[in-house]
Design an enzyme around this catalytic site. Structure first.
Site, PDB file in Angstrom:
ATOM      1  CG  ASP A 221      28.065  28.707  20.676  1.00  0.00           C
ATOM      2  OD1 ASP A 221      28.751  28.676  19.657  1.00  0.00           O
ATOM      3  OD2 ASP A 221      28.314  27.998  21.676  1.00  0.00           O
ATOM      4  CG  ASP A 223      32.181  28.884  16.134  1.00  0.00           C
ATOM      5  OD1 ASP A 223      32.600  29.166  17.265  1.00  0.00           O
ATOM      6  OD2 ASP A 223      32.931  28.635  15.184  1.00  0.00           O
TER       7      ASP A 223
HETATM    8  N1  ADE Z   1      31.829  25.401  23.348  1.00  0.00           N
HETATM    9  C1  ADE Z   1      30.615  25.973  23.265  1.00  0.00           C
HETATM   10  N2  ADE Z   1      30.518  26.733  22.152  1.00  0.00           N
HETATM   11  C2  ADE Z   1      31.713  26.629  21.512  1.00  0.00           C
HETATM   12  C3  ADE Z   1      32.233  27.175  20.321  1.00  0.00           C
HETATM   13  N3  ADE Z   1      31.511  27.972  19.542  1.00  0.00           N
HETATM   14  N4  ADE Z   1      33.509  26.842  19.981  1.00  0.00           N
HETATM   15  C4  ADE Z   1      34.236  26.028  20.766  1.00  0.00           C
HETATM   16  N5  ADE Z   1      33.785  25.502  21.901  1.00  0.00           N
HETATM   17  C5  ADE Z   1      32.541  25.791  22.274  1.00  0.00           C
END
Ligand code: ADE
Length: 278
Positions: A221, A223
């Site tokens: 992703d 974030d």
């Molecule tokens: N693990 C997978 N995506 C994450 C994110 N955006 N922030 C923290 N841990 C994660």
């Protein structure tokens, strides 16, 4: 003197909760109760077997069904269980968020440093309670991840035609919540490329315990720094699961290549870097 026989602990992350079935055919299962050590219960049973003739021990970081949150993972018990099982190496995988335009969803990254923002975890074996880990220990965290193992992961990916980026800074947050937009932007300004919740204290404890440790991170992703993007847990698991067979192939190929090398020098160097004060 013959070279040391290697044994590789594989720590599966989100989406790799059931690593044994994915990787090993003939396995010996050690119940987590039997793998309990002075630091407590590991997250899952241990699965012992071989991959291409190389001894491996599999452990699921969050336990079966992903029941253990990043804060509550007993990192010390996990790492100690792998040490007691005789591991010389730890090959870990983890789902991470991307903090960089150049790291797409599904992209593999081998981080070479971290920024530790965790606050609620036991982050050393040397807390004065253990007879085995007695004294005061200040381990250097450069290199944060073993560079030789990291090179082997890259070679394995190249061999399989899997795109992987070598190098990058992983910001490790406490969780379980994800970051706010302001935090996400700040981590980008700090030079973070990835964000996750588990590499600390896992990598630090592996070092204290004298095992070479490297991480295959998979970006699931963006974030929440990116326009119209906001991470959610379902998406993380979905993306990771859709790439599980790729991660598995990469781990298997990496194990095979690790098994072909002599690691005596790297292991000796690591042990020398662990300086104790009594
Ligand atoms: N693990 C997978 N995506 C994450 C994110 N955006 N922030 C923290 N841990 C994660």
């Amino acid at each position: 003197m013959g070279r040391r026989r290697v044994k590789i602990g594989i720590i599966g992350g989100s989406g790799l909760e059931d690593p044994a079935n994915q990787i090993l055919k003939s396995i010996t299962e050690i119940n987590r109760e039997d793998a309990k050590n002075e630091f407590g219960l590991p997250s899952s049973n241990l699965y012992l077997g071989t991959i291409s003739g190389v001894d491996v021990v599999l452990l699921s970081r969050h336990g079966p069904g992903h029941k253990v949150s990043p804060t509550n993972v007993n990192y010390r018990a996990n790492i100690e269980a792998l040490r007691i099982a005789g591991c010389t190496h730890i090959l870990a995988s983890a789902a991470c968020g991307s903090l960089s335009e150049s790291i797409d969803r599904g992209q593999f990254v081998i981080p070479d440093s971290f920024i530790d923002r965790t606050i609620h975890r036991k982050n050393t074996f040397y807390d004065g309670t253990s007879e085995y880990y007695s004294g005061v220990c200040h381990v250097p965290m450069e290199p944060a991840f073993d560079p030789h193992m990291s090179t082997v992961i890259k070679q394995a990916a190249d061999k399989l035609g899997i795109s992987i980026r070598k190098g990058g800074t992983l910001v490790v947050i406490e969780g379980p919540r994800f970051s706010s937009k302001a935090e996400s932007n700040m981590y980008r300004l700090w030079g973070g490329h990835l964000i996750g919740m588990t590499a600390c204290p896992e990598a630090c404890l592996a070092k204290e315990a004298g095992m070479l440790y490297a991480l295959v991170a998979m970006a699931t992703d963006y974030d929440c720094w990116k326009e119209n993007e906001c991470v959610n847990a379902n998406e993380v698991v979905k993306i990771f699961k859709s790439n599980v067979s790729k991660v598995t192939k990469l781990l298997v190929q990496t194990v095979e290549l690790i098994g072909q090398q002599n690691w005596d020098q790297q292991i000796d160097d690591l042990h020398v870097s662990i300086i104790l004060f009594y």
